[in-house]
Design a protein around this motif. Sequence first.
Motif, PDB file in Angstrom:
ATOM      1  N   ALA A 264       0.823  -1.208   0.000  1.00 24.74           N
ATOM      2  CA  ALA A 264       0.000   0.000   0.000  1.00 24.74           C
ATOM      3  C   ALA A 264       0.856   1.257   0.000  1.00 24.74           C
TER       4      ALA A 264
ATOM      5  N   GLN B 247       2.439   1.749  -3.528  1.00 21.31           N
ATOM      6  CA  GLN B 247       1.523   2.271  -4.536  1.00 21.31           C
ATOM      7  C   GLN B 247       1.235   3.750  -4.307  1.00 21.31           C
ATOM      8  N   THR B 248       0.940   4.105  -3.061  1.00 22.88           N
ATOM      9  CA  THR B 248       0.669   5.513  -2.756  1.00 22.88           C
ATOM     10  C   THR B 248       1.896   6.379  -3.018  1.00 22.88           C
TER      11      THR B 248
ATOM     12  N   GLU C 159       2.438   6.949  -6.905  1.00 26.23           N
ATOM     13  CA  GLU C 159       1.488   7.893  -7.502  1.00 26.23           C
ATOM     14  C   GLU C 159       1.697   9.302  -6.965  1.00 26.23           C
TER      15      GLU C 159
ATOM     16  N   SER D 215      -4.580   4.526 -12.002  1.00 24.63           N
ATOM     17  CA  SER D 215      -3.531   5.391 -11.442  1.00 24.63           C
ATOM     18  C   SER D 215      -3.534   6.777 -12.062  1.00 24.63           C
TER      19      SER D 215
ATOM     20  N   ARG E  91      -5.715   9.193 -10.150  1.00 30.98           N
ATOM     21  CA  ARG E  91      -5.173   9.554  -8.848  1.00 30.98           C
ATOM     22  C   ARG E  91      -3.977  10.507  -8.990  1.00 30.98           C
TER      23      ARG E  91
ATOM     24  N   ILE F  75      -4.111  12.489  -2.705  1.00 26.63           N
ATOM     25  CA  ILE F  75      -3.940  11.070  -3.018  1.00 26.63           C
ATOM     26  C   ILE F  75      -4.764  10.202  -2.073  1.00 26.63           C
TER      27      ILE F  75
ATOM     28  N   GLU G 211      -7.840   7.752  -3.195  1.00 23.75           N
ATOM     29  CA  GLU G 211      -7.863   6.322  -2.883  1.00 23.75           C
ATOM     30  C   GLU G 211      -9.105   5.933  -2.102  1.00 23.75           C
TER      31      GLU G 211
ATOM     32  N   GLY H 271      -9.889   3.816  -5.254  1.00 22.87           N
ATOM     33  CA  GLY H 271      -8.686   3.013  -5.092  1.00 22.87           C
ATOM     34  C   GLY H 271      -9.017   1.581  -4.749  1.00 22.87           C
ATOM     35  N   SER H 272      -8.235   0.672  -5.326  1.00 18.87           N
ATOM     36  CA  SER H 272      -8.307  -0.734  -4.934  1.00 18.87           C
ATOM     37  C   SER H 272      -7.056  -1.129  -4.159  1.00 18.87           C
TER      38      SER H 272
ATOM     39  N   GLY I 189      -3.404   1.024  -1.894  1.00 16.14           N
ATOM     40  CA  GLY I 189      -2.876   2.281  -1.385  1.00 16.14           C
ATOM     41  C   GLY I 189      -3.254   2.504   0.066  1.00 16.14           C
TER      42      GLY I 189
ATOM     43  N   PHE J 172      -7.112   3.338   0.759  1.00 12.71           N
ATOM     44  CA  PHE J 172      -7.941   2.119   0.711  1.00 12.71           C
ATOM     45  C   PHE J 172      -7.647   1.221   1.909  1.00 12.71           C
TER      46      PHE J 172
END
Length: 288
Positions: free
Chosen positions: A93, A96-97, A100, A156, A159, A228, A232, A236-237, A239, A242
Amino acid sequence: MNDTVMKNPADRTASREGSPPQRNPERTSVLTWWDRLRGLQSPLLNLAGIAILLAVWQICSATHMVDPAFASSPWKILVAGRKLYSQGAIYTALGQTGKEFGIGELISIVAGTIIGLVIGASRVLYDMTRGIVDVLYSVPHVLFLPVIIFWFGIGSTSRIIIVIWSGILPLVINTIAGSRALNADYRRVSTAFCTPRFKRFYKVALPASLPFILSGVRLSVGRGLIGIIVAEFFMGSGGVGFFVQFHMSQLDTSGAMAVIVTLCVVALLLNSLVAWCEKRFANWSISD
């Protein structure tokens, strides 16, 4: 013999006047340690404030002045954080965050600085875009999420666009202010030496506006993180956003708070990095 005797006091006086003052090593050492302690005063006070807040929070939770099921406690958050990091799911997570946010923030810094310098250098552009910038800055970007989702989907790209939208406007506004506050003497000197317009941007306007730009970067980082996480929450799926939403849906308050604390630490480190850049590259503008 008398002449020698008469000259000696004068020579000694001249020698004393011409020689540099002698410093006491012990006094110099004391002053050095005192200066170091004064330099650590602000960080120590920050840590003391955080420690007091955590202590009060733990006491209120232990005495059930607040419901631990909803407010958790520092100790439970620490235990939940150790569990999350030992399982390793939080790393995905954060990755990914971070990816982005990093892409969006980098675009915001580069584009925001250039746009701000260009607008600030032209009175016509400033008058034409002032209302647009104010409106875009004042209106919450969350309102445009349905439009962004309709245009770019829920991947992405959407976001990253939210991060750019959130972070670029404070930087543009601060850079415009710095460019318009440029000393008129700098402009006249660059004009007198026939400096090309492009060279005037990165040799005159950019260094003079650097304190404003770095202040804008600090605001941009904070708003970009908000952007961000909000993105999410809605699309978001994965990050951090989420991740928090998932743990709250499972009524795992401690797990959600552990993720939030991690995000707070990241935000603190990013702001500290920007503050270091201000001291390193724009120390001439910082007053004691």
